[in-house]
Design a protein around this motif. Structure first.
Motif, mmCIF file in Angstrom:
data_model
loop_
_atom_site.group_PDB
_atom_site.id
_atom_site.type_symbol
_atom_site.label_atom_id
_atom_site.label_comp_id
_atom_site.label_asym_id
_atom_site.label_seq_id
_atom_site.Cartn_x
_atom_site.Cartn_y
_atom_site.Cartn_z
ATOM 1 N N VAL A 1 0.848 -1.189 0.000
ATOM 2 C CA VAL A 1 0.000 0.000 0.000
ATOM 3 C C VAL A 1 0.883 1.238 0.000
ATOM 4 O O VAL A 1 1.874 1.305 0.731
ATOM 5 N N VAL A 2 0.515 2.238 -0.813
ATOM 6 C CA VAL A 2 1.216 3.527 -0.782
ATOM 7 C C VAL A 2 0.269 4.576 -0.240
ATOM 8 O O VAL A 2 -0.929 4.560 -0.508
ATOM 9 N N GLY A 3 0.806 5.476 0.569
ATOM 10 C CA GLY A 3 -0.013 6.514 1.176
ATOM 11 C C GLY A 3 0.825 7.394 2.070
ATOM 12 O O GLY A 3 1.968 7.722 1.735
ATOM 13 N N MET A 4 0.274 7.753 3.235
ATOM 14 C CA MET A 4 0.973 8.631 4.173
ATOM 15 C C MET A 4 0.813 8.105 5.593
ATOM 16 O O MET A 4 -0.178 7.455 5.923
ATOM 17 N N TYR A 5 1.804 8.425 6.425
ATOM 18 C CA TYR A 5 1.789 8.047 7.831
ATOM 19 C C TYR A 5 2.027 9.297 8.673
ATOM 20 O O TYR A 5 2.931 10.086 8.383
ATOM 21 N N LEU A 6 1.211 9.476 9.707
ATOM 22 C CA LEU A 6 1.361 10.617 10.597
ATOM 23 C C LEU A 6 2.475 10.347 11.596
ATOM 24 O O LEU A 6 2.373 9.464 12.442
ATOM 25 N N SER A 7 3.549 11.104 11.477
ATOM 26 C CA SER A 7 4.733 10.885 12.297
ATOM 27 C C SER A 7 4.883 12.001 13.332
ATOM 28 O O SER A 7 4.717 13.185 13.018
ATOM 29 N N GLU A 8 5.219 11.626 14.550
ATOM 30 C CA GLU A 8 5.482 12.621 15.592
ATOM 31 C C GLU A 8 6.763 13.397 15.295
ATOM 32 O O GLU A 8 6.889 14.559 15.673
ATOM 33 N N GLU A 9 7.716 12.731 14.622
ATOM 34 C CA GLU A 9 8.958 13.414 14.243
ATOM 35 C C GLU A 9 9.571 12.731 13.036
ATOM 36 O O GLU A 9 9.687 11.501 12.987
ATOM 37 N N PHE A 10 9.951 13.524 12.023
ATOM 38 C CA PHE A 10 10.581 12.984 10.819
ATOM 39 C C PHE A 10 11.488 14.053 10.230
ATOM 40 O O PHE A 10 11.039 15.164 9.906
ATOM 41 N N LEU A 11 12.786 13.737 10.116
ATOM 42 C CA LEU A 11 13.770 14.657 9.548
ATOM 43 C C LEU A 11 13.673 16.045 10.190
ATOM 44 O O LEU A 11 13.603 17.071 9.509
ATOM 45 N N GLU A 12 13.649 16.044 11.506
ATOM 46 C CA GLU A 12 13.620 17.256 12.324
ATOM 47 C C GLU A 12 12.311 18.041 12.207
ATOM 48 O O GLU A 12 12.215 19.181 12.673
ATOM 49 N N LYS A 13 11.294 17.467 11.595
ATOM 50 C CA LYS A 13 9.966 18.068 11.564
ATOM 51 C C LYS A 13 9.054 17.267 12.492
ATOM 52 O O LYS A 13 9.207 16.062 12.630
ATOM 53 N N ARG A 14 8.104 17.940 13.114
ATOM 54 C CA ARG A 14 7.224 17.294 14.070
ATOM 55 C C ARG A 14 5.774 17.338 13.588
ATOM 56 O O ARG A 14 5.342 18.303 12.962
ATOM 57 N N ASN A 15 5.053 16.261 13.899
ATOM 58 C CA ASN A 15 3.616 16.179 13.634
ATOM 59 C C ASN A 15 3.292 16.428 12.165
ATOM 60 O O ASN A 15 2.519 17.330 11.813
ATOM 61 N N VAL A 16 3.882 15.628 11.299
ATOM 62 C CA VAL A 16 3.671 15.762 9.861
ATOM 63 C C VAL A 16 3.299 14.404 9.261
ATOM 64 O O VAL A 16 3.666 13.346 9.781
ATOM 65 N N PHE A 17 2.567 14.450 8.180
ATOM 66 C CA PHE A 17 2.345 13.251 7.391
ATOM 67 C C PHE A 17 3.551 13.042 6.481
ATOM 68 O O PHE A 17 4.060 13.987 5.876
ATOM 69 N N VAL A 18 3.985 11.789 6.393
ATOM 70 C CA VAL A 18 5.136 11.414 5.588
ATOM 71 C C VAL A 18 4.680 10.418 4.529
ATOM 72 O O VAL A 18 3.971 9.452 4.838
ATOM 73 N N TYR A 19 5.085 10.652 3.291
ATOM 74 C CA TYR A 19 4.751 9.688 2.235
ATOM 75 C C TYR A 19 5.354 8.338 2.604
ATOM 76 O O TYR A 19 6.503 8.257 3.030
ATOM 77 N N HIS A 20 4.586 7.245 2.436
ATOM 78 C CA HIS A 20 4.970 5.980 3.060
ATOM 79 C C HIS A 20 4.458 4.784 2.242
ATOM 80 O O HIS A 20 3.566 4.930 1.397
ATOM 81 N N MET A 21 5.056 3.649 2.478
ATOM 82 C CA MET A 21 4.575 2.387 1.918
ATOM 83 C C MET A 21 4.550 1.346 3.026
ATOM 84 O O MET A 21 5.455 1.290 3.850
ATOM 85 N N TRP A 22 3.504 0.536 3.054
ATOM 86 C CA TRP A 22 3.376 -0.521 4.055
ATOM 87 C C TRP A 22 2.712 -1.742 3.430
ATOM 88 O O TRP A 22 2.608 -1.830 2.211
ATOM 89 N N THR A 23 2.266 -2.673 4.248
ATOM 90 C CA THR A 23 1.787 -3.964 3.758
ATOM 91 C C THR A 23 0.439 -4.307 4.368
ATOM 92 O O THR A 23 0.158 -3.930 5.512
ATOM 93 N N GLU A 24 -0.398 -5.000 3.611
ATOM 94 C CA GLU A 24 -1.617 -5.618 4.134
ATOM 95 C C GLU A 24 -1.538 -7.116 3.874
ATOM 96 O O GLU A 24 -1.129 -7.547 2.790
ATOM 97 N N ALA A 25 -1.937 -7.911 4.867
ATOM 98 C CA ALA A 25 -1.951 -9.366 4.738
ATOM 99 C C ALA A 25 -3.334 -9.888 5.114
ATOM 100 O O ALA A 25 -3.958 -9.384 6.058
ATOM 101 N N TYR A 26 -3.799 -10.885 4.386
ATOM 102 C CA TYR A 26 -5.115 -11.464 4.661
ATOM 103 C C TYR A 26 -4.931 -12.669 5.582
ATOM 104 O O TYR A 26 -4.346 -13.673 5.202
ATOM 105 N N TRP A 27 -5.437 -12.536 6.808
ATOM 106 C CA TRP A 27 -5.213 -13.567 7.827
ATOM 107 C C TRP A 27 -6.453 -13.697 8.707
ATOM 108 O O TRP A 27 -6.974 -12.693 9.188
ATOM 109 N N LYS A 28 -6.938 -14.903 8.860
ATOM 110 C CA LYS A 28 -8.112 -15.196 9.691
ATOM 111 C C LYS A 28 -9.319 -14.347 9.304
ATOM 112 O O LYS A 28 -10.017 -13.776 10.140
ATOM 113 N N GLY A 29 -9.531 -14.267 7.996
ATOM 114 C CA GLY A 29 -10.760 -13.665 7.495
ATOM 115 C C GLY A 29 -10.778 -12.167 7.343
ATOM 116 O O GLY A 29 -11.833 -11.594 7.040
ATOM 117 N N ARG A 30 -9.634 -11.485 7.522
ATOM 118 C CA ARG A 30 -9.628 -10.046 7.316
ATOM 119 C C ARG A 30 -8.242 -9.567 6.890
ATOM 120 O O ARG A 30 -7.240 -10.241 7.108
#
Length: 260
Positions: A180-209
């Motif tokens: 999945v591509v999108g954004m993650y709300l980070s408390e701190e990233f590259l000396e910036k605070r409380n910002v959304f950061v462009y991000h990639m993560w994963t979804e897995a189908y397990w036990k029906g969801r």
């Protein structure tokens, strides 16, 4: 004779320079009206505005669209994020999330060998998440998407490498998985605070969801801090949904609306 170009070809021509001129995974976005309570919420609501009239967001097990409209030459989408609901998935769709691609290398010695060591785990989601986090020892930014076997060998990368390797290992374990591509709300990233950061993560189908896993921060489970734009098919370095997601961050604003 000049051949007529398809819309998809034009999009690729327009956005490839963007991909090479700036790393989207270094991109940050301030959030309007953000309150510290967001970090303790199970679900949160946001308003995303874009000057792109064709801008869209996907619905997932952790994200639902609660309203959208067009006004003042902007597309406005309100969403709720967190543990929302189960999303219906057919057996045919699931089978597609078990297939190999040139970026997953499921049958390679690296991926099949690593998966074999995780095969007896009662919780393959956590096992893969923790393994990938530990295996990619050099947490570095700016690496383009590379095949999973190469990620395994070089042991370095950012969220893209963590996601690619996670999907590869899960599919090798016969667990349907997708990036999945999108954004993650980070408390701190590259000396910036409380910002959304462009991000990639994963979804897995397990036990029906579908379950969100993020090998860059294993066990954190802060589902309300993710905004999903699109799925990456991991068949090509820059498929159209990914290109649109990258382009969208150039003309977008995010506002925190509070808890439901």
């Amino acid at each position: 004779m000049i051949k007529k170009l398809s819309i998809s070809t034009l999009i690729i021509i327009l956005f490839i320079p963007l991909l090479h001129s700036a790393d989207p995974f270094n991109y940050t976005m301030e959030v309007k009206n953000l309150k510290s309570s967001v970090y303790s919420e199970k679900t949160s609501r946001y308003r995303i505005e874009s000057s792109d009239a064709d801008f869209t967001l996907i619905s997932t097990s952790n994200q639902r669209i609660i309203g959208q409209r067009t006004g003042n030459q902007k597309k406005i989408i309100d969403i709720e994020t967190g543990l929302i609901k189960k999303v219906a998935t057919t057996a045919e769709e699931l089978s597609g999330y078990l297939k190999d691609t040139r970026f997953l290398n499921i049958s390679s010695p690296e991926i099949s060998g690593a998966a074999a060591k995780l095969r007896d785990s009662e919780d393959p989601i956590s096992a893969v998440e923790n393994f990938v986090y530990g295996h990619i020892a050099d947490k570095t930014l700016g690496i383009p998407i590379v095949p999973a076997a190469q990620v395994f060998r070089m042991k370095r990368g950012d969220c893209t490498e963590h996601s690619v390797l996670s999907v590869a290992l899960l599919r090798a374990l016969r667990v349907p998985a997708r990036a999945v591509v999108g954004m993650y709300l980070s408390e701190e990233f590259l000396e910036k605070r409380n910002v959304f950061v462009y991000h990639m993560w994963t979804e897995a189908y397990w036990k029906g969801r579908w379950i969100l896993l993020d090998a860059t921060r294993p066990g954190e489970n802060k589902l309300n801090r993710y905004i999903a734009f699109a799925y990456h098919n991991l068949k090509a370095e820059a498929p159209l949904p990914y290109l649109r997601a990258v382009s969208a961050i150039q003309n977008m604003t995010v506002e925190y609306l509070g808890a439901p």
